[in-house]
Design a protein around this motif. Sequence first.
Motif, PDB file in Angstrom:
ATOM      1  N   PHE A  55       0.834  -1.208   0.000  1.00 41.45           N
ATOM      2  CA  PHE A  55       0.000   0.000   0.000  1.00 41.45           C
ATOM      3  C   PHE A  55       0.866   1.254   0.000  1.00 41.45           C
ATOM      4  O   PHE A  55       0.609   2.196  -0.751  1.00 41.45           O
ATOM      5  N   ARG A  56       1.899   1.280   0.834  1.00 41.00           N
ATOM      6  CA  ARG A  56       2.784   2.448   0.877  1.00 41.00           C
ATOM      7  C   ARG A  56       3.481   2.670  -0.464  1.00 41.00           C
ATOM      8  O   ARG A  56       3.624   3.804  -0.913  1.00 41.00           O
ATOM      9  N   ARG A  57       3.908   1.585  -1.089  1.00 40.37           N
ATOM     10  CA  ARG A  57       4.546   1.708  -2.409  1.00 40.37           C
ATOM     11  C   ARG A  57       3.561   2.268  -3.436  1.00 40.37           C
ATOM     12  O   ARG A  57       3.907   3.122  -4.258  1.00 40.37           O
ATOM     13  N   ALA A  58       2.324   1.774  -3.394  1.00 40.45           N
ATOM     14  CA  ALA A  58       1.297   2.244  -4.334  1.00 40.45           C
ATOM     15  C   ALA A  58       0.977   3.718  -4.083  1.00 40.45           C
ATOM     16  O   ALA A  58       0.856   4.511  -5.025  1.00 40.45           O
ATOM     17  N   LEU A  59       0.858   4.089  -2.816  1.00 41.95           N
ATOM     18  CA  LEU A  59       0.567   5.479  -2.470  1.00 41.95           C
ATOM     19  C   LEU A  59       1.725   6.384  -2.891  1.00 41.95           C
ATOM     20  O   LEU A  59       1.500   7.482  -3.439  1.00 41.95           O
ATOM     21  N   SER A  60       2.948   5.951  -2.665  1.00 43.36           N
ATOM     22  CA  SER A  60       4.121   6.739  -3.065  1.00 43.36           C
ATOM     23  C   SER A  60       4.149   6.941  -4.580  1.00 43.36           C
ATOM     24  O   SER A  60       4.483   8.026  -5.072  1.00 43.36           O
ATOM     25  N   TYR A  61       3.823   5.891  -5.312  1.00 48.20           N
ATOM     26  CA  TYR A  61       3.754   5.990  -6.775  1.00 48.20           C
ATOM     27  C   TYR A  61       2.700   7.020  -7.176  1.00 48.20           C
ATOM     28  O   TYR A  61       2.939   7.883  -8.029  1.00 48.20           O
ATOM     29  N   GLY A 107     -12.387   9.390  -6.554  1.00 49.83           N
ATOM     30  CA  GLY A 107     -11.853  10.576  -5.901  1.00 49.83           C
ATOM     31  C   GLY A 107     -10.330  10.584  -5.928  1.00 49.83           C
ATOM     32  O   GLY A 107      -9.709  10.019  -6.809  1.00 49.83           O
ATOM     33  N   CYS A 108      -9.751  11.212  -4.943  1.00 47.71           N
ATOM     34  CA  CYS A 108      -8.290  11.331  -4.846  1.00 47.71           C
ATOM     35  C   CYS A 108      -7.761  10.281  -3.874  1.00 47.71           C
ATOM     36  O   CYS A 108      -8.236  10.179  -2.734  1.00 47.71           O
ATOM     37  N   PHE A 109      -6.798   9.507  -4.308  1.00 49.54           N
ATOM     38  CA  PHE A 109      -6.208   8.466  -3.467  1.00 49.54           C
ATOM     39  C   PHE A 109      -5.660   9.072  -2.178  1.00 49.54           C
ATOM     40  O   PHE A 109      -5.836   8.523  -1.083  1.00 49.54           O
ATOM     41  N   THR A 110      -5.020  10.234  -2.283  1.00 53.73           N
ATOM     42  CA  THR A 110      -4.449  10.874  -1.090  1.00 53.73           C
ATOM     43  C   THR A 110      -5.535  11.310  -0.116  1.00 53.73           C
ATOM     44  O   THR A 110      -5.435  11.063   1.095  1.00 53.73           O
ATOM     45  N   VAL A 111      -6.573  11.975  -0.628  1.00 51.87           N
ATOM     46  CA  VAL A 111      -7.681  12.408   0.237  1.00 51.87           C
ATOM     47  C   VAL A 111      -8.330  11.196   0.898  1.00 51.87           C
ATOM     48  O   VAL A 111      -8.613  11.195   2.101  1.00 51.87           O
ATOM     49  N   ASN A 112      -8.562  10.138   0.115  1.00 55.14           N
ATOM     50  CA  ASN A 112      -9.161   8.925   0.664  1.00 55.14           C
ATOM     51  C   ASN A 112      -8.290   8.342   1.788  1.00 55.14           C
ATOM     52  O   ASN A 112      -8.798   7.869   2.804  1.00 55.14           O
ATOM     53  N   THR A 113      -6.977   8.393   1.583  1.00 59.31           N
ATOM     54  CA  THR A 113      -6.042   7.853   2.577  1.00 59.31           C
ATOM     55  C   THR A 113      -6.036   8.687   3.856  1.00 59.31           C
ATOM     56  O   THR A 113      -6.016   8.150   4.964  1.00 59.31           O
ATOM     57  N   ILE A 114      -6.075  10.024   3.695  1.00 52.14           N
ATOM     58  CA  ILE A 114      -6.092  10.915   4.858  1.00 52.14           C
ATOM     59  C   ILE A 114      -7.305  10.634   5.737  1.00 52.14           C
ATOM     60  O   ILE A 114      -7.216  10.621   6.961  1.00 52.14           O
ATOM     61  N   THR A 115      -8.446  10.375   5.093  1.00 54.98           N
ATOM     62  CA  THR A 115      -9.680  10.183   5.859  1.00 54.98           C
ATOM     63  C   THR A 115      -9.873   8.745   6.336  1.00 54.98           C
ATOM     64  O   THR A 115     -10.866   8.451   6.999  1.00 54.98           O
ATOM     65  N   ARG A 126       3.368   9.629   7.049  1.00 55.18           N
ATOM     66  CA  ARG A 126       4.590  10.304   6.599  1.00 55.18           C
ATOM     67  C   ARG A 126       4.608  10.488   5.083  1.00 55.18           C
ATOM     68  O   ARG A 126       5.051  11.521   4.577  1.00 55.18           O
ATOM     69  N   VAL A 127       4.124   9.498   4.338  1.00 60.70           N
ATOM     70  CA  VAL A 127       4.055   9.614   2.869  1.00 60.70           C
ATOM     71  C   VAL A 127       3.113  10.757   2.495  1.00 60.70           C
ATOM     72  O   VAL A 127       3.431  11.595   1.646  1.00 60.70           O
ATOM     73  N   VAL A 128       1.960  10.803   3.163  1.00 58.71           N
ATOM     74  CA  VAL A 128       0.963  11.848   2.881  1.00 58.71           C
ATOM     75  C   VAL A 128       1.510  13.226   3.248  1.00 58.71           C
ATOM     76  O   VAL A 128       1.354  14.198   2.493  1.00 58.71           O
TER      77      VAL A 128
END
Length: 198
Positions: A55-61, A107-115, A126-128
């Motif tokens: 998941f972290r690798r995918a989010l970083s990408y 939506g946005c992967f980052t926004v989804n991850t934050i929430t 830390r990635v976010v």
Amino acid sequence: MGRPRQFDEERVIRAVCQEFWAKGFDGTSTADLCRVTGLTRSSLYNTFHSKEHLFRRALSYYVSTMTARQATVLDTPAASGLERVRALLAVIVDEETANRESGRGAGCFTVNTITSIASRNPDVARVVEADLDKRLSSLRLALMDGQLDGSVAADRDPGDLAWYVTSLVSGMRVAAQSGAGRTVLEGIASTGIEALTP
């Protein structure tokens, strides 16, 4: 000597990125990851160690791709600072409209991850946070240029304005997930631009 990998690691990351983006960390199973990558569970975890690491690798990408795209839009010397921000918001409208029309309204992967997961996982947080710092920095520079060229109100702190635009982008993405179409998103963007002008 171990056997060489028989798969393209970057292709795997792109595939799992789409799956995590659509379903989130909790909603994505190991079976889902095996299905989208074509890999067995052992191949997947021998390479990527765990679902969380993958998941972290995918989010970083995702964040590196999206942040690079934003930086490209904001780094247009021939345009005023305000025009660059307007162009960024236009990209968001186009992306969210295309996602809706294709049925991919994730939506946005980052926004989804934050929430969802970021609040309970420090490594993901830390990635976010690193991505947010980069996006705020590029926005702040564009807005400072706008203050110098007179297109952005000079009596406001550019850091505050960068946070405002970031919040506006996140809000537009959430609105799109809630069903807002192009016309509504363009209205939000237009109102946001008006708030930046002198």
